[in-house]
Enzyme design. Sequence first.
Site, PDB file in Angstrom:
ATOM      1  N   HIS A   1     -56.574 -40.770  -1.934  1.00  0.00           N
ATOM      2  CA  HIS A   1     -58.038 -40.822  -2.074  1.00  0.00           C
ATOM      3  C   HIS A   1     -58.520 -42.265  -2.227  1.00  0.00           C
ATOM      4  O   HIS A   1     -57.737 -43.144  -2.621  1.00  0.00           O
ATOM      5  CB  HIS A   1     -58.465 -40.069  -3.349  1.00  0.00           C
ATOM      6  CG  HIS A   1     -58.323 -38.586  -3.286  1.00  0.00           C
ATOM      7  ND1 HIS A   1     -57.624 -37.868  -4.233  1.00  0.00           N
ATOM      8  CD2 HIS A   1     -58.811 -37.672  -2.401  1.00  0.00           C
ATOM      9  CE1 HIS A   1     -57.680 -36.584  -3.930  1.00  0.00           C
ATOM     10  NE2 HIS A   1     -58.381 -36.430  -2.825  1.00  0.00           N
TER      11      HIS A   1
ATOM     12  N   CYS B   1     -58.854 -38.057 -12.066  1.00  0.00           N
ATOM     13  CA  CYS B   1     -58.949 -36.724 -11.458  1.00  0.00           C
ATOM     14  C   CYS B   1     -58.875 -35.582 -12.465  1.00  0.00           C
ATOM     15  O   CYS B   1     -59.183 -34.452 -12.119  1.00  0.00           O
ATOM     16  CB  CYS B   1     -57.908 -36.558 -10.369  1.00  0.00           C
ATOM     17  SG  CYS B   1     -56.255 -36.669 -10.936  1.00  0.00           S
TER      18      CYS B   1
HETATM   19  C1  CIR Z   1     -53.715 -32.858  -4.280  1.00  0.00           C
HETATM   20  O1  CIR Z   1     -52.916 -33.250  -3.420  1.00  0.00           O
HETATM   21  O2  CIR Z   1     -54.826 -32.453  -3.983  1.00  0.00           O
HETATM   22  C2  CIR Z   1     -53.275 -32.871  -5.718  1.00  0.00           C
HETATM   23  N1  CIR Z   1     -51.881 -32.592  -5.812  1.00  0.00           N
HETATM   24  C3  CIR Z   1     -53.589 -34.194  -6.361  1.00  0.00           C
HETATM   25  C4  CIR Z   1     -55.054 -34.463  -6.456  1.00  0.00           C
HETATM   26  C5  CIR Z   1     -55.360 -35.699  -7.213  1.00  0.00           C
HETATM   27  N2  CIR Z   1     -56.756 -35.907  -7.228  1.00  0.00           N
HETATM   28  C6  CIR Z   1     -57.327 -37.065  -7.455  1.00  0.00           C
HETATM   29  O3  CIR Z   1     -56.658 -38.070  -7.641  1.00  0.00           O
HETATM   30  N3  CIR Z   1     -58.659 -37.138  -7.427  1.00  0.00           N
END
Ligand code: CIR
Length: 268
Positions: free
Chosen positions: A161, A258
């Site tokens: 991201h 997150c």
């Molecule tokens: C994903 O791949 O969507 C999750 N395992 C990790 C998301 C992390 N989100 C973020 O850093 N905003």
Amino acid sequence: MLFALTREISPRFAECQLTHLPRVAIDIERARAQHDAYEWALVELGCTIRRIDSAPETPDAVFIEDTAVVLREGAVIARPGAEPRRAEVPAVAAALARFGLPQHELAAPATLDGGDVLVVGRQVFIGASARTNVEGIDQMRRLLEPFGYRVRAVPVHSCLHLKSAVTAVGRDTILINRDWVPADAFAGPTLVDVDPDEPHAANALWVAGPGGLDLRGDGVVIYPAAYPKTGRRLEAHGIRVRAVEVDELAKAEGGVTCCSLLVKFGRS
Ligand code: CIR
């Protein structure tokens, strides 16, 4: 008043989405303990926690940031780029509705993960990533520009991201890994570079005061203990750092931004 909306770790957390990291064993109890400690750090900084339950069908639900973008004017309900993560959205929308904020949902074919949205003052930088598409960025622009925000698309590569590569660490200061995102997209704010030995160190959660132990009212950064060199760089810029252990959550490609959605009311 500052609220932090968080979400319990799913019993099937180990089945999380993975993009850039190999799957390794996750100790779910350790992940839960780290998540609890992260919430306590938010409490110390004056946040009131509202924690939503999770479910087996939503392995990544703890990463609540990706499901919405919360601004003072209202909440945008996201449409995550990874299809299995869309099941996380309704419970978050319902929880946000309880704050009484106006809400708008992004519509197909838009995709957008909240982790791709960085707000610095009235500037909204949106990562054009594998999760967020052009239609998602366009819908955000149409929604936010009438409120005086300026929306800019920023290319990101080699990471999940935008906020894996760049985050706010003060009112006008950002922490950046220039190898993953073009620094010239961020003209204006002071840039602090991650230490070259810590490429994953750009994800920091700035909690703006006043509140809790933040007596000076200029904010504190919740920051992974795993990146001490970059942590010292932040401190050298006068930024106060509250270290947290989040390495078990990092195995699922999660960082500190997150795991919460901050909802502010009043002048804080
Ligand atoms: C994903 O791949 O969507 C999750 N395992 C990790 C998301 C992390 N989100 C973020 O850093 N905003």
